[in-house]
Design a protein around this motif. Structure first.
Motif, PDB file in Angstrom:
ATOM      1  N   ALA A 198     -19.327  54.982 -29.690  1.00  0.00           N
ATOM      2  CA  ALA A 198     -19.660  55.498 -28.373  1.00  0.00           C
ATOM      3  C   ALA A 198     -19.039  56.936 -28.507  1.00  0.00           C
ATOM      4  N   MET A 199     -20.013  57.785 -28.430  1.00  0.00           N
ATOM      5  CA  MET A 199     -19.470  59.243 -28.446  1.00  0.00           C
ATOM      6  C   MET A 199     -20.052  60.274 -27.522  1.00  0.00           C
ATOM      7  N   THR A 200     -19.372  61.306 -26.867  1.00  0.00           N
ATOM      8  CA  THR A 200     -19.972  62.120 -26.004  1.00  0.00           C
ATOM      9  C   THR A 200     -19.375  63.744 -26.470  1.00  0.00           C
ATOM     10  N   VAL A 201     -20.262  64.715 -26.414  1.00  0.00           N
ATOM     11  CA  VAL A 201     -19.715  65.958 -26.732  1.00  0.00           C
ATOM     12  C   VAL A 201     -19.728  66.579 -25.514  1.00  0.00           C
ATOM     13  N   ASP A 202     -18.570  67.269 -24.874  1.00  0.00           N
ATOM     14  CA  ASP A 202     -18.753  68.132 -23.828  1.00  0.00           C
ATOM     15  C   ASP A 202     -18.108  69.614 -24.310  1.00  0.00           C
ATOM     16  N   GLY A 203     -19.007  70.533 -24.529  1.00  0.00           N
ATOM     17  CA  GLY A 203     -18.673  71.857 -25.110  1.00  0.00           C
ATOM     18  C   GLY A 203     -18.021  71.667 -26.283  1.00  0.00           C
ATOM     19  N   ASP A 204     -16.767  72.015 -26.650  1.00  0.00           N
ATOM     20  CA  ASP A 204     -16.269  71.984 -27.865  1.00  0.00           C
ATOM     21  C   ASP A 204     -15.151  70.622 -27.953  1.00  0.00           C
ATOM     22  N   ARG A 205     -15.457  69.650 -27.239  1.00  0.00           N
ATOM     23  CA  ARG A 205     -14.786  68.482 -26.986  1.00  0.00           C
ATOM     24  C   ARG A 205     -15.679  67.232 -27.363  1.00  0.00           C
ATOM     25  N   LEU A 206     -15.273  66.273 -28.336  1.00  0.00           N
ATOM     26  CA  LEU A 206     -15.964  65.315 -28.781  1.00  0.00           C
ATOM     27  C   LEU A 206     -14.917  63.841 -28.390  1.00  0.00           C
ATOM     28  N   LEU A 207     -15.402  63.208 -27.521  1.00  0.00           N
ATOM     29  CA  LEU A 207     -14.755  61.970 -27.313  1.00  0.00           C
ATOM     30  C   LEU A 207     -15.238  60.633 -27.990  1.00  0.00           C
ATOM     31  N   ILE A 208     -14.511  59.934 -28.629  1.00  0.00           N
ATOM     32  CA  ILE A 208     -15.006  58.748 -29.325  1.00  0.00           C
ATOM     33  C   ILE A 208     -14.263  57.593 -28.834  1.00  0.00           C
ATOM     34  N   ARG A 209     -15.138  56.690 -28.420  1.00  0.00           N
ATOM     35  CA  ARG A 209     -14.331  55.375 -27.736  1.00  0.00           C
ATOM     36  C   ARG A 209     -14.740  54.036 -28.631  1.00  0.00           C
ATOM     37  N   LEU A 210     -13.792  53.236 -28.939  1.00  0.00           N
ATOM     38  CA  LEU A 210     -14.113  52.003 -29.621  1.00  0.00           C
ATOM     39  C   LEU A 210     -13.302  50.877 -28.966  1.00  0.00           C
ATOM     40  N   GLN A 211     -13.723  49.760 -29.421  1.00  0.00           N
ATOM     41  CA  GLN A 211     -12.853  48.496 -29.228  1.00  0.00           C
ATOM     42  C   GLN A 211     -12.296  47.982 -30.559  1.00  0.00           C
ATOM     43  N   THR A 212     -11.224  47.804 -30.663  1.00  0.00           N
ATOM     44  CA  THR A 212     -10.602  47.344 -31.843  1.00  0.00           C
ATOM     45  C   THR A 212      -9.093  46.365 -31.472  1.00  0.00           C
ATOM     46  N   THR A 213      -8.554  46.238 -32.360  1.00  0.00           N
ATOM     47  CA  THR A 213      -7.342  45.330 -32.238  1.00  0.00           C
ATOM     48  C   THR A 213      -6.036  45.903 -32.758  1.00  0.00           C
ATOM     49  N   THR A 214      -4.898  45.402 -32.253  1.00  0.00           N
ATOM     50  CA  THR A 214      -3.670  45.938 -32.866  1.00  0.00           C
ATOM     51  C   THR A 214      -3.459  44.903 -34.230  1.00  0.00           C
ATOM     52  N   VAL A 215      -2.509  45.227 -34.772  1.00  0.00           N
ATOM     53  CA  VAL A 215      -1.928  44.372 -36.220  1.00  0.00           C
ATOM     54  C   VAL A 215      -1.565  42.951 -35.809  1.00  0.00           C
ATOM     55  N   GLU A 216      -1.514  42.764 -34.585  1.00  0.00           N
ATOM     56  CA  GLU A 216      -1.074  41.502 -34.103  1.00  0.00           C
ATOM     57  C   GLU A 216      -2.499  40.674 -33.515  1.00  0.00           C
ATOM     58  N   GLY A 217      -3.367  41.326 -33.437  1.00  0.00           N
ATOM     59  CA  GLY A 217      -4.802  40.831 -32.927  1.00  0.00           C
ATOM     60  C   GLY A 217      -5.172  40.868 -31.599  1.00  0.00           C
ATOM     61  N   GLU A 218      -4.406  41.690 -30.798  1.00  0.00           N
ATOM     62  CA  GLU A 218      -4.622  41.935 -29.432  1.00  0.00           C
ATOM     63  C   GLU A 218      -5.387  43.053 -29.241  1.00  0.00           C
ATOM     64  N   LYS A 219      -6.375  42.798 -28.395  1.00  0.00           N
ATOM     65  CA  LYS A 219      -7.686  43.701 -28.285  1.00  0.00           C
ATOM     66  C   LYS A 219      -7.123  45.029 -27.458  1.00  0.00           C
ATOM     67  N   VAL A 220      -7.671  46.132 -27.986  1.00  0.00           N
ATOM     68  CA  VAL A 220      -7.540  47.211 -27.311  1.00  0.00           C
ATOM     69  C   VAL A 220      -8.579  48.298 -27.597  1.00  0.00           C
ATOM     70  N   THR A 221      -8.693  49.236 -26.615  1.00  0.00           N
ATOM     71  CA  THR A 221      -9.617  50.226 -26.478  1.00  0.00           C
ATOM     72  C   THR A 221      -8.863  51.564 -26.955  1.00  0.00           C
ATOM     73  N   ARG A 222      -9.584  52.083 -28.091  1.00  0.00           N
ATOM     74  CA  ARG A 222      -9.093  53.312 -28.602  1.00  0.00           C
ATOM     75  C   ARG A 222      -9.982  54.606 -28.304  1.00  0.00           C
ATOM     76  N   GLU A 223      -9.369  55.581 -27.603  1.00  0.00           N
ATOM     77  CA  GLU A 223      -9.804  56.887 -27.320  1.00  0.00           C
ATOM     78  C   GLU A 223      -9.325  58.022 -28.375  1.00  0.00           C
ATOM     79  N   LEU A 224     -10.066  58.569 -29.094  1.00  0.00           N
ATOM     80  CA  LEU A 224     -10.051  59.772 -29.716  1.00  0.00           C
ATOM     81  C   LEU A 224     -10.615  60.878 -29.113  1.00  0.00           C
ATOM     82  N   ILE A 225      -9.964  61.893 -28.935  1.00  0.00           N
ATOM     83  CA  ILE A 225     -10.158  63.378 -28.443  1.00  0.00           C
ATOM     84  C   ILE A 225     -10.329  64.371 -29.668  1.00  0.00           C
ATOM     85  N   TRP A 226     -11.348  64.945 -29.814  1.00  0.00           N
ATOM     86  CA  TRP A 226     -11.410  65.964 -30.896  1.00  0.00           C
ATOM     87  C   TRP A 226     -12.058  67.296 -30.417  1.00  0.00           C
TER      88      TRP A 226
END
Length: 148
Positions: free
Chosen positions: A116-144
């Protein structure tokens, strides 16, 4: 009216932040790249992309044992991750699907990752569901931030 994601996405992006949060809202540090990696993400107008991530302090990464890739993600080796390929944009759903043609980790070649991605001006937001190395579910948010 805002331009579609497919028109706003092409360009070079530099990582500003990368945060993993569990279902309780607690931050979880992903150890292979850390909380503050250096990264570039490039999307061209012809449908090609490349991503490079590096842990800022790799002094202890060389001794890291290889860990399997987390769910819905690629795997870093020695504090570094890189992959490239083609992408397509679903403007209606605000998602980008990446087809990995090449990757640092051989098992990631051929993977298909949708974000899932959104662009607002010169900012890109990426959001995804993944897991930790232990298998715990997390939401990762990357801002570019757009370069140039």
């Amino acid at each position: 009216m805002t331009a579609p994601l497919s028109a706003l996405l092409p360009g070079t992006w530099e990582l500003v932040s990368r945060v993993d949060v569990d279902d309780a809202g607690e931050r979880r540090v992903e150890p292979s790249l850390g909380e503050d990696p250096v990264a570039l993400l490039i999307y061209d107008r012809a449908g090609h992309f490349a991503a490079q991530f590096m842990k800022r302090d790799r002094s202890s990464s060389a001794a890291e044992t290889a860990r399997p890739a987390a769910a819905n993600n690629s795997r870093a080796i020695g504090g570094y991750d890189a992959y490239f390929g083609t992408y397509s944009v679903d403007d209606a759903n605000g998602t980008v699907t990446q087809h990995l043609t090449g990757a640092l980790s051989p098992e990631n070649v051929g993977h298909v990752l949708t974000r899932a991605m959104t662009v607002d001006g010169d900012r890109l937001l990426i959001r995804l569901q993944t897991t930790t190395v232990e298998g715990e579910k997390v939401t990762r948010e990357l801002i570019w931030s757009r370069v140039g």
